[in-house]
Design a protein around this motif. Structure first.
Motif, short mmCIF file in Angstrom:
data_model
loop_
_atom_site.label_atom_id
_atom_site.label_comp_id
_atom_site.label_asym_id
_atom_site.label_seq_id
_atom_site.Cartn_x
_atom_site.Cartn_y
_atom_site.Cartn_z
N PRO A 85 52.29 26.78 4.62
CA PRO A 85 53.44 26.05 4.09
C PRO A 85 53.66 26.37 2.62
N ASP A 86 54.88 26.26 2.19
CA ASP A 86 55.22 26.48 0.79
C ASP A 86 56.18 25.38 0.37
N LEU A 87 55.73 24.49 -0.50
CA LEU A 87 56.55 23.37 -0.93
C LEU A 87 57.84 23.84 -1.58
N ASP A 88 57.79 25.00 -2.25
CA ASP A 88 59.00 25.51 -2.91
C ASP A 88 60.13 25.71 -1.90
N ASP A 89 59.76 26.12 -0.67
CA ASP A 89 60.79 26.33 0.35
C ASP A 89 61.44 25.01 0.73
N PHE A 90 60.63 23.95 0.82
CA PHE A 90 61.18 22.63 1.15
C PHE A 90 62.15 22.18 0.06
N ILE A 91 61.72 22.34 -1.19
CA ILE A 91 62.54 21.89 -2.32
C ILE A 91 63.83 22.71 -2.40
N GLU A 92 63.68 24.03 -2.20
CA GLU A 92 64.86 24.90 -2.29
C GLU A 92 65.87 24.58 -1.19
N ASN A 93 65.37 24.27 -0.01
CA ASN A 93 66.26 23.97 1.12
C ASN A 93 66.71 22.51 1.16
N SER A 94 66.06 21.68 0.31
CA SER A 94 66.35 20.24 0.29
C SER A 94 66.27 19.66 1.70
N SER A 95 65.25 20.09 2.44
CA SER A 95 65.14 19.67 3.83
C SER A 95 63.68 19.46 4.21
N ASN A 96 63.44 18.38 4.94
CA ASN A 96 62.11 18.11 5.47
C ASN A 96 61.87 18.86 6.77
N ASP A 97 62.90 19.54 7.26
CA ASP A 97 62.80 20.28 8.53
C ASP A 97 62.55 21.76 8.30
N THR A 98 62.23 22.14 7.07
CA THR A 98 61.95 23.55 6.79
C THR A 98 60.81 24.05 7.67
N LYS A 99 60.98 25.22 8.23
CA LYS A 99 59.99 25.74 9.16
C LYS A 99 58.71 26.15 8.43
N ILE A 100 57.58 25.72 8.98
CA ILE A 100 56.28 26.12 8.45
C ILE A 100 55.73 27.21 9.36
N GLU A 101 55.61 28.41 8.84
CA GLU A 101 55.23 29.54 9.67
C GLU A 101 53.72 29.74 9.71
N GLU A 102 53.28 30.35 10.80
CA GLU A 102 51.88 30.72 10.92
C GLU A 102 51.59 31.99 10.13
N LEU A 103 50.36 32.09 9.65
CA LEU A 103 49.92 33.31 9.00
C LEU A 103 49.76 34.40 10.06
N LYS A 104 50.52 35.46 9.92
CA LYS A 104 50.48 36.54 10.91
C LYS A 104 49.67 37.71 10.34
N ILE A 105 48.51 37.93 10.92
CA ILE A 105 47.64 39.00 10.45
C ILE A 105 46.59 39.29 11.51
N LYS A 106 46.17 40.53 11.61
CA LYS A 106 45.08 40.89 12.51
C LYS A 106 43.77 40.41 11.90
N VAL A 107 43.00 39.64 12.68
CA VAL A 107 41.76 39.05 12.18
C VAL A 107 40.58 39.58 12.97
#
Length: 521
Positions: A85-107
Motif C-alpha cells: 500500500p502507498d498512502l500517497d495514492d490514497f491522498i492523491e485520489n482522495s478515495s478510501n477505495d484506492t486499490k492496494i496491489e500485491e507485490l509482484k515478483i519471483k520469490v
C-alpha cells in the motif's frame, strides 16, 4: 553373534553421535539461478517446484508439506500475499477505495536448515528465507551469483521471523573464494498491522493531518484483522508517536534494505560481494550484523544507511543490535543524491576488528561515516570515514586514531596528515564535500598531527585513501577541532575541546592559588 551385536551397537552409537553433523556438512543444494533448477550432486538438475497461485501454495503450507526450496510469484507473509500500500495514492485520489496491489515478483523461498549454493544470474526475483521455528544453520553460499529485484519495492534477500530475538537459527551469507557476487534490491514498504476490527482505539496516536489521513483512509491501515495479525511471520515494528508522519501506521512490518533480516545475520567467505540499494538502506538487520573471518571484499552502495543494525522499536525489547566487522576490505558509500544516510550505523555497539574500511556518509546531511548508540570500538584494520558529523570513538578502542572536524572541504580535495616532524602519515582525496574525518591504522602512533589541503602527491590509492605515498609537496595547513579519544598531544593549529578544557583547568588552579595568597597576606 555377541561380538557382531556389539559392533552394530557401536555403529548405532557412532551414527547417533556423528551422523547428523556429517550429513549436514556434506548435504548441499545447488541452485542454478538462470534455469531455476536445483541439484544435490551438481550433476543431475531438476526444476524447483513453483506455486502458480496463492490457493495452490496454501494447500501445502497448511499441511506442512512445503519443499525445502520452492518458487512463488508472490511473497507470503503468513496470512496472504504481501501487499504494497502507498498512502500517497490514497491522498492523491482522495478515495478510501484506492486499490492496494500485491507485490509482484519471483520469490525463491527457503524454509529449512541446510546449505544452499547459488550460481548464475536472475532479474526480477528475490530470495526469502523463513526462519520461524527453524533450528540449525542456513548457509547461503554465493558462487558467482547475481540477484536483481528490478524493483524498488523488494529486497534482494529477506530473512524473516516474527521474533526479533530468535536465535535458534543462524543465517550466514558466504562468498566462494575467487567469485564475484551481486545483490541489488529495494525496500519493502511499511505494511500496516493495525487491525481493521479495532482501528478506533488508535486515534489517540494521531493529530493534525496524520489524524485526518488516518480517519479518511481506513483501507490503508486495516489490511488485516487482529486475528490475522497474530499469524504474520515478519517482525512487527512499533513507531513512537513522534515518528508518525502523514498518518504512518503505528504498527507495521517492513524490510528497509536491499538485504534485510529480522534476526541476526552473518557474512563470511573469501569472495567479493556488491550490495546495491535501489531505495533506502544497503544491509539492514533488526538483530546483530557480523562480518567475520578477516577475509572477503564488500562494497555497499545505498540511498540511506549502507549498514544498519536497528532496534525494531523504541521500547528496548531488542537488545542485540551490535555490528562487528572483520574483513579484508569493506566500502560503504551513501549516494550523494540521497536525502540522508550514515555509512555504517549501529543501534548497539560498532566494533571494527580488521580490514580496510572505507565509510562515506551522505555529503548533504548531518550524518557520519561511523555512527553508534552504544560506542564505536576500533581494534584493528585501516579505517577512513567521512561525513558532516562525528560520533565519539570509545577510549576502550585498541588502536589509535585521528578524529578531526574542520570547515567544509569540497569534493576532490586532497587532504594530507603530517606528524610533528612534518613526515607524511597518510593522505586522502575525498570524492564528496566533508566536514569530519576519522582515520585509524595499526601503525598510527605519533605525538601530534597537522592537516593540509591541496598539494602534489605521488603514490597509490584505493577509494581515495593513499596506501603508498612516494612523495608529497605543497599544501596549505588548516585548523581543525580534534575529538580523537585516543591521543597524546596535538598540532599547533588544533583548536580542540581538550585544549579548552586544559585552559579552564589552568584558570581554576590559578584562581585557587590567588585565593590562598590573598587569605595568607
Amino acid at each position: 553373534m555377541k561380538v557382531f551385536t556389539k559392533i552394530l551397537s557401536a555403529l548405532a552409537i557412532a551414527v547417533s553421535m556423528f551422523g547428523v553433523n556429517v550429513s549436514a556438512a556434506s548435504a548441499t543444494t545447488y541452485i542454478n539461478l538462470e534455469e531455476l533448477k536445483y541439484s544435490t550432486d551438481k550433476v543431475t538438475y531438476q526444476d524447483i517446484k513453483e506455486y502458480k497461485s496463492l490457493a495452490d501454495f496454501l494447500v501445502d503450507y497448511n499441511s506442512s508439506n512445503l519443499p525445502d526450496i520452492y518458487l512463488t510469484n508472490f511473497l507470503f507473509d503468513g496470512v496472504s500475499a504481501v501487499k504494497t500500500p502507498d498512502l500517497d495514492d490514497f491522498i492523491e485520489n482522495s478515495s478510501n477505495d484506492t486499490k492496494i496491489e500485491e507485490l509482484k515478483i519471483k520469490v525463491i523461498n527457503i524454509n529449512t536448515a541446510g546449505r544452499y549454493e547459488f550460481a548464475g544470474e536472475i532479474t526480477g526475483a528475490m530470495m526469502a528465507i523463513n526462519t520461524n521455528g527453524v533450528t540449525g544453520n542456513i548457509d547461503i553460499i554465493l558462487n558467482n551469483a547475481s540477484i536483481d529485484t528490478d524493483s524498488k519495492k523488494a529486497p534482494a534477500v529477506y530473512v524473516y521471523n516474527k521474533d526479533k530475538n530468535y536465535t535458534d537459527c543462524i543465517v550466514t551469507i558466504k562468498t566462494v573464494s575467487g567469485t564475484k557476487n551481486y545483490l541489488e534490491g529495494g525496500k519493502l514498504k511499511k505494511v500496516s498491522l493495525i487491525g481493521s476490527d479495532g482501528l478506533d482505539k488508535y486515534n489517540s496516536y494521531y493529530s493534525g493531518d496524520s489524524l485526518t489521513n488516518y480517519t479518511n483512509y481506513s483501507a490503508y491501515y486495516g489490511i488485516y484483522t487482529n486475528d490475522e495479525i497474530e499469524n504474520i511471520l515478519f517482525a512487527t515494528v512499533k513507531a513512537d508517536s513522534e515518528d508518525l508522519q502523514d498518518g504512518d501506521p503505528y504498527y507495521f512490518y517492513k524490510a528497509s534494505g536491499a538485504v534485510s533480516s529480522d534476526i541476526d545475520l552473518y557474512f563470511e567467505g573469501e569472495g567479493y560481494l556488491k550490495v546495491t540499494s535501489k531505495n533506502k538502506e544497503g544491509i539492514e538487520t533488526k538483530g546483530n550484523l557480523t562480518f567475520s573471518g578477516g577475509t572477503g571484499d564488500y562494497e555497499i552502495y545505498a540511498e540511506d544507511d549502507c549498514l544498519n543494525t536497528t532496534t525494531a522499536n523504541n521500547s528496548a525489547t531488542t537488545v542485540r543490535n551490535d555490528l562487528t566487522i572483520n574483513v579484508n576490505s569493506l566500502l560503504a558509500s551513501v549516494s550523494a543524491d540521497a536525502d540522508e544516510g550514515d555509512a555504517i550505523d549501529s543501534n548497539g555497539k560498532l566494533i571494527i576488528e580488521g580490514g580496510a574500511i572505507y565509510a562515506f556518509a551522505n555529503p548533504n546531511s548531518g550524518d557520519a561515516g561511523l555512527d553508534s548508540v552504544n560506542g564505536i570500538y576500533i581494534n584493528g584494520g585501516t579505517v577512513i570515514a567521512t561525513g558532516n558529523m562525528v560520533d565519539q570513538i570509545s577510549n576502550d578502542s585498541q588502536q589509535n586514531l585521528i578524529c578531526a572536524s574542520f570547515n567544509r572541504i569540497a569534493a576532490d580535495t586532497l587532504i594530507a596528515i603530517k606528524n610533528q616532524s612534518d613526515e607524511i602519515i597518510t593522505a586522502f582525496k575525498t570524492g564528496r564535500d566533508i566536514q569530519d574525518l576519522v582515520y585509524s591504522s595499526p601503525d598510527l602512533n605519533y605525538e601530534s598531527y597537522k592537516l593540509y589541503t591541496g598539494g602534489t602527491i605521488e603514490g597509490e590509492e584505493t577509494n581515495g585513501l593513499y596506501t603508498v605515498i612516494n612523495s608529497y609537496t605543497g599544501g596549505e595547513e588548516i585548523a581543525f577541532n580534534d575529538s580523537s579519544s585516543k591521543r597524546a598531544s596535538y598540532g599547533q593549529n588544533d583548536i580542540s575541546n581538550v585544549a579548552l578544557v586544559s585552559l579552564i583547568v589552568e584558570v581554576v588552579l590559578l584562581s585557587v592559588v590567588l585565593v590562598f595568597y590573598c587569605k595568607k597576606y
